[in-house]
Design a protein around this motif. Sequence first.
Motif, mmCIF file in Angstrom:
data_model
loop_
_atom_site.group_PDB
_atom_site.id
_atom_site.type_symbol
_atom_site.label_atom_id
_atom_site.label_comp_id
_atom_site.label_asym_id
_atom_site.label_seq_id
_atom_site.Cartn_x
_atom_site.Cartn_y
_atom_site.Cartn_z
ATOM 1 N N GLU A 1 0.876 -1.189 0.000
ATOM 2 C CA GLU A 1 0.000 0.000 0.000
ATOM 3 C C GLU A 1 0.903 1.226 0.000
ATOM 4 O OE1 GLU A 1 -3.443 0.129 0.205
ATOM 5 O OE2 GLU A 1 -4.094 -1.107 1.876
ATOM 6 N N LYS A 2 2.060 1.056 0.678
ATOM 7 C CA LYS A 2 2.965 2.200 0.867
ATOM 8 C C LYS A 2 4.364 1.670 1.129
ATOM 9 C CE LYS A 2 3.445 6.334 3.751
ATOM 10 N NZ LYS A 2 4.608 6.439 4.560
ATOM 11 N N THR A 3 5.367 2.380 0.634
ATOM 12 C CA THR A 3 6.732 2.080 1.057
ATOM 13 C C THR A 3 7.568 3.361 0.972
ATOM 14 O OG1 THR A 3 8.535 0.473 0.915
ATOM 15 C CG2 THR A 3 7.680 1.286 -1.176
ATOM 16 N N VAL A 4 8.804 3.282 1.460
ATOM 17 C CA VAL A 4 9.573 4.515 1.652
ATOM 18 C C VAL A 4 10.997 4.375 1.095
ATOM 19 C CG1 VAL A 4 10.281 6.253 3.370
ATOM 20 C CG2 VAL A 4 8.213 4.913 3.745
ATOM 21 N N PRO A 5 11.184 4.690 -0.189
ATOM 22 C CA PRO A 5 12.535 4.652 -0.746
ATOM 23 C C PRO A 5 13.389 5.795 -0.181
ATOM 24 C CG PRO A 5 11.024 5.583 -2.348
ATOM 25 C CD PRO A 5 10.186 5.159 -1.174
ATOM 26 N N VAL A 6 14.701 5.594 -0.245
ATOM 27 C CA VAL A 6 15.631 6.574 0.339
ATOM 28 C C VAL A 6 16.622 7.015 -0.730
ATOM 29 C CG1 VAL A 6 17.427 6.899 2.090
ATOM 30 C CG2 VAL A 6 15.442 5.466 2.594
ATOM 31 N N ARG B 1 -4.033 10.784 3.405
ATOM 32 C CA ARG B 1 -4.079 9.322 3.246
ATOM 33 C C ARG B 1 -2.748 8.705 3.664
ATOM 34 N NH1 ARG B 1 -6.864 5.345 0.926
ATOM 35 N NH2 ARG B 1 -5.829 3.908 -0.494
ATOM 36 N N GLU B 2 -1.657 9.324 3.206
ATOM 37 C CA GLU B 2 -0.313 8.834 3.535
ATOM 38 C C GLU B 2 -0.123 8.830 5.057
ATOM 39 O OE1 GLU B 2 2.598 10.835 1.014
ATOM 40 O OE2 GLU B 2 4.144 10.281 2.468
ATOM 41 N N HIS B 3 -0.586 9.905 5.700
ATOM 42 C CA HIS B 3 -0.460 10.001 7.152
ATOM 43 C C HIS B 3 -1.321 8.946 7.848
ATOM 44 C CE1 HIS B 3 0.316 11.867 11.011
ATOM 45 N NE2 HIS B 3 -0.950 11.600 11.293
ATOM 46 N N GLU B 4 -2.540 8.788 7.367
ATOM 47 C CA GLU B 4 -3.465 7.857 8.025
ATOM 48 C C GLU B 4 -2.994 6.407 7.935
ATOM 49 O OE1 GLU B 4 -5.938 8.354 10.168
ATOM 50 O OE2 GLU B 4 -5.348 10.451 10.047
ATOM 51 N N PHE B 5 -2.284 6.063 6.861
ATOM 52 C CA PHE B 5 -1.695 4.716 6.793
ATOM 53 C C PHE B 5 -0.799 4.497 8.021
ATOM 54 C CE2 PHE B 5 -1.959 4.363 1.915
ATOM 55 C CZ PHE B 5 -2.946 3.391 1.977
ATOM 56 N N VAL B 6 -0.023 5.520 8.358
ATOM 57 C CA VAL B 6 0.929 5.390 9.477
ATOM 58 C C VAL B 6 0.175 5.360 10.808
ATOM 59 C CG1 VAL B 6 2.960 6.379 10.592
ATOM 60 C CG2 VAL B 6 2.677 6.615 8.108
ATOM 61 N N ALA B 7 -0.722 6.333 10.999
ATOM 62 C CA ALA B 7 -1.436 6.431 12.280
ATOM 63 C C ALA B 7 -2.246 5.153 12.540
ATOM 64 C CB ALA B 7 -2.340 7.661 12.276
ATOM 65 N N ILE C 1 2.755 6.173 -2.153
ATOM 66 C CA ILE C 1 1.493 5.445 -2.204
ATOM 67 C C ILE C 1 0.975 5.506 -3.642
ATOM 68 C CG2 ILE C 1 0.961 5.913 0.218
ATOM 69 C CD1 ILE C 1 -1.060 8.021 -0.684
ATOM 70 N N GLU C 2 -0.191 4.927 -3.875
ATOM 71 C CA GLU C 2 -0.676 4.861 -5.256
ATOM 72 C C GLU C 2 -0.798 6.251 -5.888
ATOM 73 O OE1 GLU C 2 -4.341 2.757 -5.760
ATOM 74 O OE2 GLU C 2 -3.791 2.196 -7.814
ATOM 75 N N ALA C 3 -1.197 7.234 -5.074
ATOM 76 C CA ALA C 3 -1.437 8.574 -5.627
ATOM 77 C C ALA C 3 -0.147 9.388 -5.777
ATOM 78 C CB ALA C 3 -2.421 9.315 -4.722
ATOM 79 N N SER C 4 1.002 8.822 -5.411
ATOM 80 C CA SER C 4 2.261 9.597 -5.467
ATOM 81 C C SER C 4 2.721 9.781 -6.911
ATOM 82 C CB SER C 4 3.359 8.877 -4.687
ATOM 83 O OG SER C 4 2.987 8.730 -3.344
ATOM 84 N N LEU D 1 6.153 11.017 -9.338
ATOM 85 C CA LEU D 1 7.612 11.114 -9.277
ATOM 86 C C LEU D 1 8.102 12.547 -9.027
ATOM 87 C CD1 LEU D 1 10.421 9.831 -9.623
ATOM 88 C CD2 LEU D 1 10.167 10.112 -12.083
ATOM 89 N N VAL D 2 7.585 13.494 -9.795
ATOM 90 C CA VAL D 2 8.095 14.867 -9.689
ATOM 91 C C VAL D 2 7.860 15.434 -8.293
ATOM 92 C CG1 VAL D 2 7.844 17.208 -10.597
ATOM 93 C CG2 VAL D 2 7.727 15.273 -12.135
ATOM 94 N N ASN D 3 6.680 15.157 -7.745
ATOM 95 C CA ASN D 3 6.376 15.687 -6.401
ATOM 96 C C ASN D 3 7.254 15.042 -5.344
ATOM 97 O OD1 ASN D 3 4.408 17.042 -7.728
ATOM 98 N ND2 ASN D 3 2.718 15.780 -6.988
ATOM 99 N N GLU D 4 7.498 13.727 -5.476
ATOM 100 C CA GLU D 4 8.330 13.041 -4.474
ATOM 101 C C GLU D 4 9.776 13.524 -4.552
ATOM 102 O OE1 GLU D 4 6.859 11.369 -2.126
ATOM 103 O OE2 GLU D 4 5.010 11.709 -3.235
ATOM 104 N N TRP D 5 10.241 13.755 -5.766
ATOM 105 C CA TRP D 5 11.614 14.262 -5.958
ATOM 106 C C TRP D 5 11.748 15.635 -5.282
ATOM 107 C CZ3 TRP D 5 15.950 12.026 -7.015
ATOM 108 C CH2 TRP D 5 17.036 12.745 -7.504
ATOM 109 N N ARG D 6 10.701 16.447 -5.446
ATOM 110 C CA ARG D 6 10.687 17.789 -4.828
ATOM 111 C C ARG D 6 10.674 17.676 -3.294
ATOM 112 N NH1 ARG D 6 5.784 20.254 -7.052
ATOM 113 N NH2 ARG D 6 6.802 20.256 -9.072
#
Length: 335
Positions: free
Chosen positions: A101-106, A185-191, A310-313, A315-320
């Motif tokens: 559902e979600k993961t966190v690349p570095v 949504r991203e936050h709620e996955f964690v909470a 997450i699904e709605a992520s 590339l450009v926004n994550e890079w930013r």
Amino acid sequence: MSDSLAFLGWSGGKVLVGHGPFLDVAEPPSSGAAFYRNEFGLGDPKPWRVPAEWQLVEPAEAMEALGSSDMPLISWETLEATLFAGVFQEITTSIRWGIFEKTVPVVVERGRMEGGGGAAFARRALATAPPLVPYGFLDPSGGFAGMSPEHLLRLDGRTLRTMALAGTARAEEREVLAVDEKEIREHEFVAQALVSKLGDLGRLERGAREVLDLGPIVHFHTPIEVALDRDESIDSLIRRLHPTPALGPLPRTHETMSRLQTWRDRLGAPPEFGAPFGAVVDGVARVLVAIRGLWWQGDELKLPAGCGVIEASRLVNEWRELRLKREAVKARFGL
Ligand SMILES: C=C(O[C@H]1C=CC=C(C(=O)O)[C@@H]1O)C(=O)O
């Protein structure tokens, strides 16, 4: 006495400082102090490091003890987006296949230092103010130092406190963050993952989601507190919580962890980045998530940052967002 040193922001505005040599042990001592240092996969069987000497001191005193070496000059390498774009593509495919559902690349920005940096970085980290917490571990060959906004846990008796910290924006975009569906949504996955991991341990209270201000950067933050039904060991709580979906995969399985580890290795993430780093003093524990820091070895410097995908992520926004996080770290270190 050796030249290795560890530090961690403690309660009451103090900082815990430990001087080496450190004795590595499997369990925390029931009295006195020990640091907790492990890698992201929690593979170290002896993660507790008992210092030869320790003090709880004012940050200014800890800074003074580090001497007055200058900040090193750093030549940063240009960070290419290609490698990250490839990993991002694999992640979005895995999400579509229902593996995550979600993961966190570095992503890791690299630099070369002129004039050694350990003590100077540690001094900068110690100059930070709440809600950021200074942490670090240094020896003559390398180390890391940072200012983390994220507690994995605080444990005092049977009171356990943790937090969901995920969802990011620039300070100027604070208002829009508060209503951004993808970030919520991203936050709620964690909470919600934290609530379900801890719900069977006692009476759990989830606080309201709020926006946490960290200068140029803001995050969603939800405090969570559990009145534990029975005594729980710090190690078992760390294993239960780490990695939360703020740094790790959702769902967290052997397979999703090993996929994330492969991506982290490919992008050159330091093993302790995003791992728990903490300490225990007379049975009271504070454990951070080791983010917003610098890692160095000899003259090589790394500045890692992760982003929740997450699904709605896109590339450009994550890079930013990754750049925003790195710039915030550089600004705090005066780089
Ligand atoms: C993984 C990092 O941040 C975490 C903490 C706050 C917000 C995050 C986010 O919005 O993705 C991350 O979960 C990092 O700073 O490298």
